[in-house]
Scaffold this motif. Structure first.
Motif, mmCIF file in Angstrom:
data_model
loop_
_atom_site.group_PDB
_atom_site.id
_atom_site.type_symbol
_atom_site.label_atom_id
_atom_site.label_comp_id
_atom_site.label_asym_id
_atom_site.label_seq_id
_atom_site.Cartn_x
_atom_site.Cartn_y
_atom_site.Cartn_z
ATOM 1 N N ARG A 205 8.597 0.225 26.178
ATOM 2 C CA ARG A 205 9.462 -0.687 26.935
ATOM 3 C C ARG A 205 10.340 -1.519 26.000
ATOM 4 N NH1 ARG A 205 4.845 -2.320 31.368
ATOM 5 N NH2 ARG A 205 5.649 -1.025 33.079
ATOM 6 N N SER A 212 14.397 1.126 30.465
ATOM 7 C CA SER A 212 13.050 1.667 30.649
ATOM 8 C C SER A 212 12.770 1.985 32.112
ATOM 9 C CB SER A 212 11.998 0.671 30.146
ATOM 10 O OG SER A 212 10.699 1.145 30.460
ATOM 11 N N PRO A 213 12.317 3.232 32.391
ATOM 12 C CA PRO A 213 11.986 3.607 33.767
ATOM 13 C C PRO A 213 10.501 3.411 34.089
ATOM 14 C CG PRO A 213 11.950 5.565 32.422
ATOM 15 C CD PRO A 213 12.247 4.400 31.486
ATOM 16 N N ARG A 215 7.109 1.936 35.232
ATOM 17 C CA ARG A 215 6.624 0.940 36.191
ATOM 18 C C ARG A 215 5.118 0.806 36.057
ATOM 19 N NH1 ARG A 215 4.841 1.685 41.698
ATOM 20 N NH2 ARG A 215 5.440 3.875 41.502
ATOM 21 N N THR A 216 4.631 -0.420 36.080
ATOM 22 C CA THR A 216 3.197 -0.679 36.075
ATOM 23 C C THR A 216 2.685 -0.746 37.501
ATOM 24 O OG1 THR A 216 3.337 -1.955 34.018
ATOM 25 C CG2 THR A 216 1.373 -2.283 35.382
ATOM 26 N N VAL A 217 1.643 0.002 37.783
ATOM 27 C CA VAL A 217 0.973 -0.071 39.079
ATOM 28 C C VAL A 217 -0.328 -0.822 38.836
ATOM 29 C CG1 VAL A 217 0.010 1.210 41.022
ATOM 30 C CG2 VAL A 217 2.012 2.095 39.798
ATOM 31 N N ARG A 218 -0.351 -2.061 39.231
ATOM 32 C CA ARG A 218 -1.454 -2.962 38.896
ATOM 33 C C ARG A 218 -2.803 -2.381 39.331
ATOM 34 N NH1 ARG A 218 -1.294 -8.021 37.224
ATOM 35 N NH2 ARG A 218 0.928 -8.187 37.781
ATOM 36 N N TYR A 222 0.419 3.767 35.270
ATOM 37 C CA TYR A 222 1.855 3.719 35.040
ATOM 38 C C TYR A 222 2.548 4.913 35.678
ATOM 39 C CZ TYR A 222 0.440 0.379 31.448
ATOM 40 O OH TYR A 222 -0.106 -0.697 30.791
ATOM 41 N N GLU A 225 10.052 5.962 37.085
ATOM 42 C CA GLU A 225 10.851 5.951 38.311
ATOM 43 C C GLU A 225 12.256 6.438 38.046
ATOM 44 O OE1 GLU A 225 10.699 1.923 39.757
ATOM 45 O OE2 GLU A 225 9.107 2.446 41.176
ATOM 46 N N ARG A 227 15.877 5.863 38.874
ATOM 47 C CA ARG A 227 16.567 4.676 39.410
ATOM 48 C C ARG A 227 18.026 4.979 39.686
ATOM 49 N NH1 ARG A 227 15.634 -0.112 35.347
ATOM 50 N NH2 ARG A 227 16.340 1.474 33.897
#
Length: 227
Positions: A205, A212-213, A215-218, A222, A225, A227
């Motif tokens: 990142r 940066s594509p 995405r963090t999925v809490r 990861y 995406e 965009r």
């Protein structure tokens, strides 16, 4: 048993003779040529002179230690794969090594067979797939030439960073758990710990910036995406 065909030269930088001999033995069994050095300055000179395919680098060298050797290599634009060997089994040292651009690490005591396997894994990351180009948003990866762009800007990635990003871009939108990324990119499971993945994602990142594509999925992992 017949040794595999030559895989290239590995530079082993270790100041404990018994450990250096053991590493050398197993790497040679795997078909590598091995050159040994025992201090940091000699290691840097050997990298320039011999152009090894990988460096097995002890952190705890006298004089210029392994951390400084790796920092010097990366600062000069040399991205030869580096695998750290350390006796200091704590998270700070591990993350420091990875943030410097090292590709992997093992802690003493270690299995020399596992270390040799780790070297093979790091080198397999450079193989690529013919004519494979991956993209997400403004980020593009040329897998054949191992090159990365964020918009019009070319970005220099370590082999591990490159393959981690490629893993995400090959299936855009899919959420990968950290354990899945460890298995796919590093070639082994919980030995390194999932924090290793987090450190590499943070480095990606930082290098890709606003492009940066990732995405963090809490609580999960990861994803990349479009965009």
């Amino acid at each position: 048993m017949t040794a595999p065909a030559g895989r290239g030269l590995v530079l082993v930088v270790e100041d404990e003779d018994a450990i250096a001999e053991l590493i050398t033995l197993y790497l040679r069994r795997d078909g590598f040529t091995v050159h040994r050095e025992s201090d940091g300055d000699a290691a840097l000179a050997a990298v320039r002179r011999l152009r090894p395919v990988a460096v097995v680098l002890d952190i705890g060298l006298s004089g210029k230690d392994g951390v400084e050797v790796c920092r010097t290599l990366r600062a000069s634009g040399d991205w030869t794969p580096v695998l750290f060997v350390t006796a200091r089994d704590d998270e700070v040292d591990r993350l420091l090594g990875l943030e410097l651009g090292a590709d992997d690490y093992v802690t003493k005591p270690f299995s020399p067979r596992e270390l040799a396997a780790r070297v093979r894994t790091v080198l397999r990351r450079g193989a690529g797939t013919p004519a494979e180009v991956l993209s997400a948003g403004t980020v593009r990866l040329d897998v054949t030439r191992r090159k990365t762009w964020a918009g019009e800007r070319e970005v220099t990635l370590t082999p591990t960073e490159f393959d981690l990003l490629a893993q995400l871009l090959r299936q855009p939108g899919r959420v990968f758990e950290r354990e899945q990324l460890l298995s796919a990119v590093w070639g082994y499971h919980a030995t390194a710990g999932t924090r290793t993945v987090d450190v590499h994602i943070a480095q990606l990142r930082a290098k890709l910036g606003e492009d940066s594509p990732i995405r963090t999925v809490r609580g999960v992992g990861y994803a990349a995406e479009q965009r």
